[in-house]
Write a protein that holds these residues in place. Structure first.
Motif, PDB file in Angstrom:
ATOM      1  N   LEU A 357       0.826  -1.214   0.000  1.00 26.45           N
ATOM      2  CA  LEU A 357       0.000   0.000   0.000  1.00 26.45           C
ATOM      3  C   LEU A 357       0.859   1.263   0.000  1.00 26.45           C
ATOM      4  O   LEU A 357       0.516   2.256  -0.642  1.00 26.45           O
ATOM      5  N   LYS A 358       1.951   1.218   0.714  1.00 21.87           N
ATOM      6  CA  LYS A 358       2.851   2.378   0.759  1.00 21.87           C
ATOM      7  C   LYS A 358       3.392   2.673  -0.636  1.00 21.87           C
ATOM      8  O   LYS A 358       3.521   3.838  -1.033  1.00 21.87           O
ATOM      9  N   ALA A 359       3.697   1.586  -1.382  1.00 18.49           N
ATOM     10  CA  ALA A 359       4.198   1.769  -2.747  1.00 18.49           C
ATOM     11  C   ALA A 359       3.102   2.309  -3.671  1.00 18.49           C
ATOM     12  O   ALA A 359       3.380   3.049  -4.613  1.00 18.49           O
ATOM     13  N   LEU A 360       1.843   1.954  -3.408  1.00 25.96           N
ATOM     14  CA  LEU A 360       0.724   2.359  -4.258  1.00 25.96           C
ATOM     15  C   LEU A 360       0.168   3.730  -3.912  1.00 25.96           C
ATOM     16  O   LEU A 360      -0.507   4.359  -4.730  1.00 25.96           O
ATOM     17  N   ALA A 361       0.420   4.192  -2.681  1.00 26.16           N
ATOM     18  CA  ALA A 361      -0.220   5.418  -2.174  1.00 26.16           C
ATOM     19  C   ALA A 361       0.429   6.672  -2.749  1.00 26.16           C
ATOM     20  O   ALA A 361       1.170   7.380  -2.061  1.00 26.16           O
ATOM     21  N   GLN A 362       0.143   6.960  -4.006  1.00 26.22           N
ATOM     22  CA  GLN A 362       0.623   8.181  -4.654  1.00 26.22           C
ATOM     23  C   GLN A 362      -0.395   9.309  -4.434  1.00 26.22           C
ATOM     24  O   GLN A 362      -1.556   9.045  -4.119  1.00 26.22           O
ATOM     25  N   PRO A 363       0.009  10.561  -4.624  1.00 28.84           N
ATOM     26  CA  PRO A 363      -0.912  11.688  -4.380  1.00 28.84           C
ATOM     27  C   PRO A 363      -2.193  11.625  -5.206  1.00 28.84           C
ATOM     28  O   PRO A 363      -3.238  12.116  -4.771  1.00 28.84           O
TER      29      PRO A 363
END
Length: 585
Positions: A357-363
């Motif tokens: 999720l951290k990798a996917l959580a873009q602005p």
């Protein structure tokens, strides 16, 4: 062994001469130190510390002469035993009772083990023995001296005595029999119970937390027993005894932790959950999840430690191979569908999901989660916690999230049919859904979802893939040694898969760095099942988990054991460790 002169005190000039005589350093190095000694440059420093600060490298082999190596070298030269202190293996209350803190500090010694006949004392100056006869007479035990790293003594001498003093004073100020158990003893006229905010209790709790961080513990267990309380840490998946607390100290310690975690201190009859946010000694933020449970002898407390550095790792640190990463990236980059991570409790599923999720959580992406409980507060996500008392469960949580314009939804766990169907519906309406499930391997997910009431055609249409995972302990890099390959075990591990036989394998030895277990740290092994058109066709045609497994393996899916075998071949773990976590295949 070279004859050693009887010195009254450790002397730096003599020690560097011994190093030179043993062929470890050059004459030029030792002459430089002798010149500085003559100028009085090292008057207040321990000779071994001075030599370690030079960062010399041994003439043969080129290894740096660290403080540990120098201490071990000196112990061998003096025919003494070198002891690297492992606090988990020292009975702190017993050893600190053999001499006072003032006495130990005065002579710079530290008792480290005690039996009926022997007291083992760690020293940093093997030539200073003025204290020995006096302690031997007072203890009526034979004294065995071991050589300690000076930094170990500097750290553990105050730490051991501080903890022991806090426990003793807390015990003295509290009353006996305060654990409310099935065998509760009523004492007439005893004084009030020790307060949870007492300074000694606060010190005990602070010590336990800091100690757990330093030892890389994932869980702290505080367990009441009939006569005492037991404290244990889980490190690399294995439980270790740490300390025994007196019965009348355990209750205020648990109460202190419950109070800080905003739990009901007075309620001891029913389980409770809470959380604490604190800092490690290095200043890093650490979250702890608290859980209490009433037992026969009182209230048991477990604290699970969620270190952000552990929960948010890059995929290489998690143990992903290049092939694993390629397949996983292809799945999580899909715009919609369900991705499940499966495995037993403690297999690293939460870490995998948070890292993903951290990798996917873009602005430009809205990431929402519904968890029970929230494991780690992450500013990049919109996190909601399940609250059963008001009817907020996973299914209703997903229903709420669907009205929050999400792009990616993470559901903490698929526990029932309603949650499973809600996750599928969310995927079919254009969302990427990640969640966890308890199955033995990836293909078994098909049958598990059917058991939960998800229609077979929905499974085929909604699922992008399933990843099963386990955690294996990694070999300690400081002591692992080459070993002969167990060819029978290797053949059983890889099955019918063509995996190159490794030219070198390693086995655990055990050293001070790994507490003589031979292992230090853990990494994941993975089995990634991608729902390809062939797999979906098999499901639509009524195929079972075995049929799906056969197709997936033919398309390149690596079984858990084969994934483990690749780490064995790379020298990271052992065949036995893989068999331990994946007993059946």
């Amino acid at each position: 062994m070279t004859t050693v002169p009887q010195l009254r005190k450790m002397d730096l000039t003599t020690l560097v001469g011994w190093l030179e005589a043993d062929g470890l350093v050059s004459r030029a190095d030792t002459e430089l130190v002798r010149g500085l000694v003559a100028k009085g440059s090292f008057a207040d420093k321990h000779p071994l510390v001075v030599m370690a600060e030079r960062k010399w490298r041994a003439i043969e082999g080129g290894r740096e002469l660290t403080l540990d190596r120098l201490t071990e070298w000196l112990a061998g030269r003096l025919e003494m035993r070198y002891l690297k202190i492992d606090p988990l293996k020292i009975d702190v209350p017993a050893v600190t009772a053999t001499m006072t803190h003032k006495y130990a500090r005065r002579y710079q010694v530290l008792p480290v083990a005690v039996t009926r006949d022997t007291l083992t004392v760690g020293v940093i100056d093997p030539f200073a023995r003025d204290w020995e006869a006096e302690v031997e007479r007072m203890q009526r035990r034979r004294i065995e001296r071991v050589l300690l790293n000076p930094e170990d003594l500097r750290r553990y001498l105050p730490e051991f005595y501080s903890m022991s003093r806090s426990v003793q004073r807390a015990e003295a100020e509290g009353r006996t029999g305060t654990i409310q158990s099935l065998e509760a003893l009523v004492e007439i006229g005893s004084k009030d119970e020790l307060d949870a905010n007492d300074a000694h209790v606060v010190s005990i709790v602070d010590w336990l937390l800091q100690y757990a961080y330093e030892q890389r513990a994932s869980d702290i267990h505080i367990e009441p027993r009939r006569e005492h309380g037991r404290v244990r840490f889980r490190i690399d998946g294995v439980m270790h005894d740490v300390y025994q607390l007196p019965a009348n100290v355990l209750t205020p310690v648990v109460s202190r932790i419950k109070s800080v975690g905003r739990m009901d201190v007075a309620e001891k009859r029913r389980p409770q959950d809470g959380r604490i946010k604190t800092r490690s000694r290095e200043g890093d933020e650490v979250e702890l999840r608290l859980s209490t449970m009433p037992t026969a002898f009182g209230e048991k407390l477990v604290m699970r430690i969620f270190d952000p550095e552990v929960l948010l790792k890059d995929f290489e640190a998690l143990g992903f191979s290049d092939q694993d990463r390629e397949v996983w990236d292809a799945m999580i980059e899909e715009p919609h569908g369900v991705i499940l991570v499966t495995g037993p409790t403690g297999s690293g599923k939460t870490t995998t999901l948070y890292s993903t999720l951290k990798a996917l959580a873009q602005p430009e992406v809205n990431v929402c989660t519904v968890e029970d409980p929230i494991e780690l507060l992450e500013p990049a996500f919109n996190q909601m916690q399940v609250h059963h008392a008001i009817g907020l469960d996973f299914a209703s949580g997903v229903r709420t999230l669907l009205r929050q314009d999400p792009d990616i939804i993470m559901v903490g766990e698929v526990r029932d049919g309603e949650t499973a169907n809600m996750a599928v519906q969310a995927a079919l309406t254009g969302h990427l859904v990640l969640s966890t499930l308890h199955t033995n391997d990836a293909p078994s997910t098909l049958e598990r979802l059917e058991d939960l009431g998800v229609a077979r055609f929905l499974i085929g249409n909604a699922l992008l893939g399933v990843m099963a995972q386990r955690l294996v302990r990694t070999l300690c890099p400081h002591c692992k040694a080459q070993a002969d390959l167990d060819e029978k075990g290797w053949a059983e591990l890889i099955g019918a898969v063509a995996v190159p036989t490794p030219s070198v394998v390693y086995h655990p030895i055990g050293c001070t760095e790994c507490r003589n277990t031979g292992y230090r740290g853990r990494l994941g092994i993975y089995e990634i099942l991608r729902f390809t058109p062939e797999v979906k066709r098999c499901i639509a045609d009524g195929g079972n988990a075995a049929d799906v497994r056969t197709i997936a393996v033919s398309q390149g899916m690596r079984r858990l054991r084969v994934s483990g075998a690749q780490h064995v071949a790379a020298g990271r773990t052992t065949i036995e460790e893989v068999f331990r976590v994946v007993p059946g295949d």
